[in-house]
Design a protein around this motif. Structure first.
Motif, mmCIF file in Angstrom:
data_model
loop_
_atom_site.group_PDB
_atom_site.id
_atom_site.type_symbol
_atom_site.label_atom_id
_atom_site.label_comp_id
_atom_site.label_asym_id
_atom_site.label_seq_id
_atom_site.Cartn_x
_atom_site.Cartn_y
_atom_site.Cartn_z
ATOM 1 N N LEU A 28 -62.140 -63.325 -18.186
ATOM 2 C CA LEU A 28 -61.734 -64.208 -19.280
ATOM 3 C C LEU A 28 -61.007 -65.392 -18.656
ATOM 4 C CD1 LEU A 28 -61.229 -64.786 -22.340
ATOM 5 C CD2 LEU A 28 -59.146 -63.391 -22.136
ATOM 6 N N VAL A 29 -61.433 -66.614 -19.021
ATOM 7 C CA VAL A 29 -60.889 -67.823 -18.409
ATOM 8 C C VAL A 29 -60.234 -68.705 -19.472
ATOM 9 C CG1 VAL A 29 -61.412 -69.894 -17.058
ATOM 10 C CG2 VAL A 29 -62.654 -67.769 -16.616
ATOM 11 N N ALA A 30 -58.989 -69.099 -19.231
ATOM 12 C CA ALA A 30 -58.268 -70.013 -20.118
ATOM 13 C C ALA A 30 -58.192 -71.380 -19.474
ATOM 14 C CB ALA A 30 -56.866 -69.496 -20.403
ATOM 15 N N SER A 31 -58.463 -72.425 -20.268
ATOM 16 C CA SER A 31 -58.388 -73.797 -19.759
ATOM 17 C C SER A 31 -57.529 -74.705 -20.623
ATOM 18 C CB SER A 31 -59.790 -74.399 -19.647
ATOM 19 O OG SER A 31 -60.415 -74.439 -20.918
ATOM 20 N N SER A 32 -57.157 -74.284 -21.827
ATOM 21 C CA SER A 32 -56.281 -75.085 -22.688
ATOM 22 C C SER A 32 -54.837 -74.814 -22.333
ATOM 23 C CB SER A 32 -56.527 -74.759 -24.164
ATOM 24 O OG SER A 32 -56.145 -73.417 -24.450
ATOM 25 N N HIS A 42 -47.064 -69.228 -17.064
ATOM 26 C CA HIS A 42 -46.508 -70.472 -16.521
ATOM 27 C C HIS A 42 -47.050 -71.665 -17.301
ATOM 28 C CE1 HIS A 42 -44.823 -73.252 -13.613
ATOM 29 N NE2 HIS A 42 -45.994 -73.860 -13.537
ATOM 30 N N PRO A 43 -46.167 -72.458 -17.929
ATOM 31 C CA PRO A 43 -46.635 -73.640 -18.667
ATOM 32 C C PRO A 43 -46.963 -74.784 -17.721
ATOM 33 C CG PRO A 43 -44.253 -73.483 -18.833
ATOM 34 C CD PRO A 43 -44.705 -72.263 -18.069
ATOM 35 N N SER A 44 -48.130 -75.371 -17.893
ATOM 36 C CA SER A 44 -48.538 -76.503 -17.053
ATOM 37 C C SER A 44 -47.931 -77.797 -17.576
ATOM 38 C CB SER A 44 -50.067 -76.629 -17.049
ATOM 39 O OG SER A 44 -50.474 -77.890 -16.565
ATOM 40 N N THR A 45 -47.150 -78.458 -16.734
ATOM 41 C CA THR A 45 -46.562 -79.743 -17.114
ATOM 42 C C THR A 45 -47.643 -80.797 -17.307
ATOM 43 O OG1 THR A 45 -44.543 -79.221 -15.906
ATOM 44 C CG2 THR A 45 -44.925 -81.534 -16.437
ATOM 45 N N PHE A 46 -48.666 -80.772 -16.467
ATOM 46 C CA PHE A 46 -49.748 -81.734 -16.616
ATOM 47 C C PHE A 46 -50.407 -81.608 -17.985
ATOM 48 C CE2 PHE A 46 -51.250 -83.215 -12.153
ATOM 49 C CZ PHE A 46 -49.937 -83.505 -11.814
ATOM 50 N N MET A 47 -50.549 -80.382 -18.471
ATOM 51 C CA MET A 47 -51.210 -80.181 -19.763
ATOM 52 C C MET A 47 -50.255 -80.391 -20.933
ATOM 53 S SD MET A 47 -54.084 -77.201 -19.314
ATOM 54 C CE MET A 47 -53.269 -75.965 -18.328
ATOM 55 N N TYR A 48 -49.052 -79.803 -20.878
ATOM 56 C CA TYR A 48 -48.124 -79.886 -22.002
ATOM 57 C C TYR A 48 -47.499 -81.276 -22.138
ATOM 58 C CZ TYR A 48 -47.852 -75.063 -23.699
ATOM 59 O OH TYR A 48 -48.123 -73.851 -24.307
ATOM 60 N N THR A 49 -47.022 -81.820 -21.028
ATOM 61 C CA THR A 49 -46.272 -83.075 -21.081
ATOM 62 C C THR A 49 -47.158 -84.300 -20.940
ATOM 63 O OG1 THR A 49 -44.366 -81.929 -20.122
ATOM 64 C CG2 THR A 49 -44.329 -84.339 -20.093
ATOM 65 N N ARG A 51 -50.420 -84.312 -21.327
ATOM 66 C CA ARG A 51 -51.582 -84.191 -22.221
ATOM 67 C C ARG A 51 -52.911 -84.290 -21.456
ATOM 68 N NH1 ARG A 51 -47.909 -82.674 -24.946
ATOM 69 N NH2 ARG A 51 -47.457 -83.238 -27.093
ATOM 70 N N MET A 52 -52.940 -83.777 -20.232
ATOM 71 C CA MET A 52 -54.174 -83.763 -19.459
ATOM 72 C C MET A 52 -55.021 -82.558 -19.848
ATOM 73 S SD MET A 52 -53.064 -84.945 -15.630
ATOM 74 C CE MET A 52 -52.467 -86.599 -15.317
ATOM 75 N N ASN A 53 -56.326 -82.722 -19.827
ATOM 76 C CA ASN A 53 -57.248 -81.655 -20.187
ATOM 77 C C ASN A 53 -57.878 -81.043 -18.944
ATOM 78 O OD1 ASN A 53 -57.165 -82.099 -23.112
ATOM 79 N ND2 ASN A 53 -58.184 -84.023 -22.634
ATOM 80 N N GLU A 54 -58.133 -79.743 -19.018
ATOM 81 C CA GLU A 54 -58.857 -79.025 -17.969
ATOM 82 C C GLU A 54 -58.336 -79.356 -16.562
ATOM 83 O OE1 GLU A 54 -61.598 -81.060 -20.025
ATOM 84 O OE2 GLU A 54 -60.727 -79.712 -21.500
#
Length: 404
Positions: A28-32, A42-49, A51-54
């Motif tokens: 199972l793979v998560a990308s969002s 672990h929250p991704s700063t690139f994604m959360y802050t 707003r980068m995708n994948e």
């Protein structure tokens, strides 16, 4: 990292493997941003802050002896804590150069740096990891519907032999039942949101604008270190009920409705609650609408119990509201699951077509909103935890229409 969160991640991995076993999946793979955090911890700063995708992937294997693999660019991966449980970190290069003058990592990327994030590198690493685990032709569930089209194409090219299928329904199934650690975060987020409402209402007076009230709400949240971030604050004054990104500066007048529909973030988990106030004496129309909504809302809370379907609760409450003074009341849903979603609302929904049954461990937002031209916004929204015998209300604020 505390014991509770480690235990939470172990439970998520175990549940994921049960679903993979049932559905004959190998990984199972998560990308969002939400589901990456959900599987990895672990929250991704690139994604959360940013707003980068994948830009990062979390991979859980059906085989319980294989660790969860986090695939992330080397710059951001440097911030992953050493005590992230049962996790293997694999990195790919990005535009930021990371020096290692004391040879703490013992390696250095010598290739050409890209000017921006490249999904080809990330998905290539995913394909390599699957090969290493003898799963180059395995069945893998991926968040395809959440990806941008170029990323889907890059994934298909990088891992052409993998049998890919949509993972969204799996994540919905996983996330709807909360672990004890998740419930703790949602309790806190609800408490902090209510504290923000309470503090903000103390300063409301004739002349207060939506902008003034929103500023007071945000300032109030800063008093709680864990709950200092507002996920959203839809605050309306008077007849202007539309959601606003830039708040209205119009001064309020006697009789105006003031609606708080707010959410506070605690470790990635967000509340979604609402209360309505009135400046002075409410009009007869407001009283009639509020009474009908309150009757329906209170009955909805009483209906929440294990085994009942969400659609049956929807139909019963909608019928009651219409009989109680709002014959034309019309809603697409009367509530939803709560948790990681940055959009506040996440499935399943208490709607006319939702056959999902209420189960212990669900945390739900129950809402009966009204928006009317010339009236404004009227909302009651509570958060509840479904228990073995019914539900526990996480809210403590009065549901009365309070005059300020």
């Amino acid at each position: 990292m505390g014991y509770r969160k480690a235990e939470h991640l172990m439970e998520i991995a175990a549940r994921s493997r049960e679903i993979m076993e049932r559905d004959n999946l190998d990984a199972l793979v998560a990308s969002s941003c939400e589901n990456f955090y959900y599987l990895s911890g672990h929250p991704s700063t690139f994604m959360y802050t940013l707003r980068m995708n994948e830009v990062a992937l979390a991979v859980v294997f059906r085989n319980p002896y294989r660790k969860t693999v986090v695939i992330m660019n080397e710059f951001e991966a440097a911030g992953i804590p050493d005590d992230l449980p049962n996790c293997e970190i694999r990195t790919y290069p990005t535009w930021v150069d990371v020096d290692d003058p004391f040879e703490l990592k013992g390696s250095r990327f010598q290739g050409k740096r890209p000017t921006a994030h490249q999904v080809q590198e990330m998905f290539g690493l995913l394909s390599q990891i699957m090969d290493e685990n003898d799963l180059s032709t395995g069945r893998v569930a991926v968040e395809l519907s959440a990806m941008r089209y170029p990323s889907v194409i890059a994934l298909q090219e990088a891992a052409s032999q993998l049998k890919l299928q949509e993972a969204s329904s799996i994540f919905t199934e996983l996330r709807v039942i909360k672990t004890p650690w998740e419930i703790d975060q949602l309790r806190k987020s609800c408490t902090y949101a209510e504290a923000g409402i309470t503090e903000a209402t103390r300063g409301i007076h004739v002349g207060s604008s939506a902008e003034d009230i929103a500023d007071d709400f945000k300032m109030a949240l800063m008093k709680n270190r864990e709950g200092s971030t507002s996920r959203f604050h839809m605050i309306s004054v008077g007849a202007n009920f539309a959601p606003a990104h830039v708040f209205d500066t119009r001064a309020s007048v006697p009789g105006d409705l003031i609606k708080f529909d707010v959410g506070v973030d605690v470790k990635g988990y967000g509340s979604d609650i609402a209360r309505t106030f009135v400046l002075g004496t409410p009009s007869s129309t407001v009283e009639r609408v509020y009474q009908a909504l309150r009757i329906g809302h209170d009955h909805l809370v009483q209906l929440i119990e294990p085994g009942r379907s969400m659609q049956s609760a929807f139909h019963e409450v909608m019928s009651l509201i219409r009989r109680s003074g709002l014959p034309n009341y019309n809603r697409g849903h009367l509530g939803h699951s709560a948790g990681l979603s940055l959009a506040a609302e996440e499935p399943p929904f208490i709607s006319p077509t939702e056959s999902t049954i209420f189960r212990p461990g669900m945390v739900l937002c129950l809402e009966t909103p009204y928006y009317g031209y010339g009236v404004g916004s009227i909302m009651i929204e509570d958060m509840v935890l479904v228990t073995e015998s019914g539900c526990e209300q996480l809210n403590r604020l009065s549901k009365d229409l309070i005059s300020l």
